[in-house]
Write an enzyme that holds these catalytic residues in place. Structure first.
Site, mmCIF file in Angstrom:
data_model
loop_
_atom_site.group_PDB
_atom_site.id
_atom_site.type_symbol
_atom_site.label_atom_id
_atom_site.label_comp_id
_atom_site.label_asym_id
_atom_site.label_seq_id
_atom_site.Cartn_x
_atom_site.Cartn_y
_atom_site.Cartn_z
ATOM 1 N N LYS A 235 0.851 -1.212 0.000
ATOM 2 C CA LYS A 235 0.000 0.000 0.000
ATOM 3 C C LYS A 235 0.875 1.246 0.000
ATOM 4 O O LYS A 235 2.051 1.193 0.373
ATOM 5 C CB LYS A 235 -0.935 0.040 1.215
ATOM 6 C CG LYS A 235 -0.253 0.093 2.605
ATOM 7 C CD LYS A 235 0.157 1.470 3.072
ATOM 8 C CE LYS A 235 0.922 1.446 4.385
ATOM 9 N NZ LYS A 235 1.748 2.593 4.680
ATOM 10 N N ASP B 140 -1.883 -1.601 10.466
ATOM 11 C CA ASP B 140 -2.174 -1.588 9.028
ATOM 12 C C ASP B 140 -2.737 -2.922 8.523
ATOM 13 O O ASP B 140 -3.148 -3.020 7.363
ATOM 14 C CB ASP B 140 -0.887 -1.328 8.226
ATOM 15 C CG ASP B 140 -0.380 0.095 8.381
ATOM 16 O OD1 ASP B 140 -1.137 0.941 8.886
ATOM 17 O OD2 ASP B 140 0.771 0.344 7.987
HETATM 18 O O1 C5P Z 1 0.667 -1.132 14.835
HETATM 19 P P1 C5P Z 1 2.080 -1.242 14.417
HETATM 20 O O2 C5P Z 1 2.762 -2.455 14.988
HETATM 21 O O3 C5P Z 1 2.298 -1.144 12.955
HETATM 22 O O4 C5P Z 1 2.821 0.010 15.048
HETATM 23 C C1 C5P Z 1 4.227 0.107 15.136
HETATM 24 C C2 C5P Z 1 4.560 1.288 16.021
HETATM 25 O O5 C5P Z 1 4.244 2.517 15.360
HETATM 26 C C3 C5P Z 1 3.801 1.327 17.336
HETATM 27 O O6 C5P Z 1 4.434 0.558 18.315
HETATM 28 C C4 C5P Z 1 3.839 2.811 17.651
HETATM 29 O O7 C5P Z 1 5.096 3.179 18.186
HETATM 30 C C5 C5P Z 1 3.716 3.464 16.281
HETATM 31 N N1 C5P Z 1 2.322 3.768 15.910
HETATM 32 C C6 C5P Z 1 1.665 4.805 16.538
HETATM 33 N N2 C5P Z 1 0.364 5.072 16.201
HETATM 34 C C7 C5P Z 1 -0.271 4.368 15.256
HETATM 35 C C8 C5P Z 1 0.390 3.309 14.602
HETATM 36 C C9 C5P Z 1 1.689 3.039 14.947
HETATM 37 O O8 C5P Z 1 2.219 5.493 17.396
HETATM 38 N N3 C5P Z 1 -1.532 4.670 14.955
#
Ligand code: C5P
Length: 317
Positions: free
Chosen positions: A19, A146
């Site tokens: 994406k 995501d």
């Molecule tokens: O959800 P995901 O594992 O992809 O997120 C990775 C990191 O990115 C999280 O641990 C956080 O530090 C940051 N993040 C965030 N807010 C979001 C998505 C991700 O702060 N909405």
């Protein structure tokens, strides 16, 4: 469900699309420590492939063509497989999963998230578990912000952490794109959000009423319904404002894209370091890309030409 009565297909191939973010706006900080986002995510036709085959020993085993990628318990595919198996309650289920990696790693293109989504959708079918799309999306959100989007893909508004999806009726776009990444540079997503907070935290919105106002504004933008029909979308990525100034590889990729003939708009995707340029159609993207291949190689950058896609995970026999 009785695991011994399951008749399993011998193999199943699943395609996982990458994406890009047409819009990534950080609204504020949530109680769970994640950021509240307003995004428009768009699938593209650059795909990883997973092939699932049967093993009878109840094990989950992942192998990958890219030796740099961990195939252990930290891999999102393994996490996804273990999660859906646990939810099924069927301890005997096993699978050998072959991952063919085409989406660059650490690029902000949701490659790992899409692989996890492919594992959920694929194993649900392969193991004949009959979880609904809603149940799969709920498991997906436990794996990463995501991952739910990657299941259905296409063009969607993504709110909350990124897991609150609102599909939109968008006229099918013929736009093409060129993707560029420095293979030696990856950006850590937690770092990018932490840096954004350090710089912009004082201006964060802090209540649901203000978040909802922003969501409403995004739902109503006209470019979304006419994607690729008239003007290019006004690309926006808040994380780019903090990543680009300290990441020469992003600066270089963006300059390269801007220099390509016929580009409509350029931006970084997600937390980087992948960047993309939009073109009126695939052929014009390809022409601009082909005539600058040498320059790209000279800079040590990797590139791909793609189309926007209306699909997320695809199954094929
Ligand atoms: O959800 P995901 O594992 O992809 O997120 C990775 C990191 O990115 C999280 O641990 C956080 O530090 C940051 N993040 C965030 N807010 C979001 C998505 C991700 O702060 N909405």
């Amino acid at each position: 469900m009785n695991s011994t009565s399951l008749s399993l297909d011998s193999s199943l191939t699943v395609f996982a699309s990458a994406k890009i973010n047409l819009h990534l706006e950080v609204l504020g900080l949530r109680k769970d420590g994640f950021h509240e986002l307003a995004m428009v995510m768009q699938s593209i036709d650059l795909e990883d492939q997973i092939e699932i085959s049967e093993v009878n020993n109840g094990q989950i085993k992942l192998v990958c063509n890219d030796k740099d990628l961990s195939v252990g318990d930290d891999n999102l595919i393994v996490k996804a497989a273990k999660l859906i198996k646990r939810r099924s309650g069927l301890e005997n289920l096993g699978a050998l999963i072959h991952l063919t990696k085409n989406i660059p790693i650490g690029a902000g293109l949701a490659g790992g998230s899409s692989d996890a989504a492919a594992a959920l959708v694929g194993l649900n079918k392969f193991w004949k578990l009959k979880f609904s799309e809603g149940q799969l999306e709920e498991m997906a959100s436990d794996l990463g912000s995501d991952v739910p989007f990657c299941i259905s893909g296409g063009t969607q508004l993504c709110f909350g952490r990124g897991e609150r999806l609102e599909p939109i009726n968008v006229s099918s776009s013929k736009m093409g794109l060129v993707l560029i990444k420095d293979p030696s540079v990856s950006v850590s997503t937690p770092w990018a959000y932490a840096r954004y907070r350090e710089i912009n935290g004082k201006n964060y919105l802090s209540n649901e009423v203000d978040f909802e106002k922003k969501r409403k504004q995004l739902r109503e933008v006209s470019w979304l319904r006419e994607l690729g029909k008239y003007d290019p979308p006004p690309l926006m990525n808040d994380l780019q404002t903090v990543v680009q100034p300290v990441t020469p590889a992003v600066e270089q990729a963006l300059s390269f894209l801007v220099s390509l003939n016929g580009n409509l708009a350029v931006a970084m995707s997600g937390s980087g370091s992948g960047c993309f340029g939009l073109f009126p159609d695939f052929d014009s993207a390809k022409e601009a890309f082909d005539s600058n291949r040498k320059g790209l190689q000279k800079c040590g950058l990797q590139g791909w030409c793609c189309r926007l896609s209306s699909k997320g995970i695809r199954l094929s026999k």
